[in-house]
Design a protein around this motif. Sequence first.
Motif, short mmCIF file in Angstrom:
data_model
loop_
_atom_site.label_atom_id
_atom_site.label_comp_id
_atom_site.label_asym_id
_atom_site.label_seq_id
_atom_site.Cartn_x
_atom_site.Cartn_y
_atom_site.Cartn_z
N ASP A 1 -22.75 -45.34 5.11
CA ASP A 1 -23.96 -45.67 4.95
C ASP A 1 -24.90 -44.42 5.30
O ASP A 1 -24.75 -43.81 6.42
CB ASP A 1 -24.47 -46.86 6.00
CG ASP A 1 -23.64 -48.46 5.53
OD1 ASP A 1 -23.34 -48.31 4.40
OD2 ASP A 1 -23.59 -48.95 6.38
N LEU A 2 -25.78 -44.26 4.40
CA LEU A 2 -26.84 -43.04 4.73
C LEU A 2 -28.00 -43.52 5.35
O LEU A 2 -28.48 -44.48 5.21
CB LEU A 2 -27.18 -42.40 3.42
CG LEU A 2 -26.05 -41.84 2.47
CD1 LEU A 2 -26.63 -41.34 1.12
CD2 LEU A 2 -25.48 -40.81 3.11
N ARG A 3 -28.49 -42.63 6.24
CA ARG A 3 -29.63 -43.15 7.12
C ARG A 3 -30.58 -42.27 6.69
O ARG A 3 -30.51 -41.01 6.34
CB ARG A 3 -29.33 -42.99 8.69
CG ARG A 3 -28.33 -43.88 9.09
CD ARG A 3 -27.92 -43.68 10.60
NE ARG A 3 -28.41 -44.55 11.20
CZ ARG A 3 -28.39 -44.79 12.67
NH1 ARG A 3 -28.10 -43.67 13.20
NH2 ARG A 3 -28.80 -45.99 13.05
N THR A 4 -31.81 -42.69 6.57
CA THR A 4 -32.87 -41.70 5.98
C THR A 4 -33.78 -41.17 7.04
O THR A 4 -35.04 -40.65 7.02
CB THR A 4 -33.76 -42.78 4.98
OG1 THR A 4 -34.38 -43.91 5.55
CG2 THR A 4 -33.23 -42.96 3.75
N GLU A 5 -33.35 -41.38 8.38
CA GLU A 5 -33.98 -40.78 9.75
C GLU A 5 -34.27 -39.32 9.55
O GLU A 5 -33.18 -38.59 9.16
CB GLU A 5 -33.47 -41.36 10.81
CG GLU A 5 -33.55 -42.79 10.87
CD GLU A 5 -32.83 -43.13 12.25
OE1 GLU A 5 -32.43 -42.24 13.00
OE2 GLU A 5 -32.52 -44.39 12.08
#
Length: 139
Positions: free
Chosen positions: A135-139
């Motif tokens: 899962d990619l995190r956009t932080e």
Amino acid sequence: VIEKYAVRMGGGVNHRMSLSSAALIKDNHIAAAGGVVAAFAKVRSIYPEAEIEIEVDTLEQLKEVLPLNPDLILLDNMSPEMCAQAVALVNGKCKLEASGGISIASARAYAQSGVDYIAIGALTHSVPVFDIGLDLRTE
């Protein structure tokens, strides 16, 4: 390839890597050709150097095909007792594989029959998936 590797790492043996490794004559081929001898002869005439594996459903079919010297005979849906009879009939003239409907639970009885190989499809076609998520995190 990974499934075959897993079988080897678990102590099993892969006697063929795919259906292209040998000519495999199954029940439909035998029916279309008019019997085990005719099916075997047809394949041998077209592919004289190929390893030939042939499936038999009965001990009578086994007796018919044995003089043709197949590389491997698959004993399809035979009981362990029938497999033991087949082992006695073949008496080391070729390799035998018990196949069809064999489970991990029944494998020991087939091994005790004296066959050279036991095909247990559940080893490779029923393996549960290992769910890995990225899962990619956009932080």
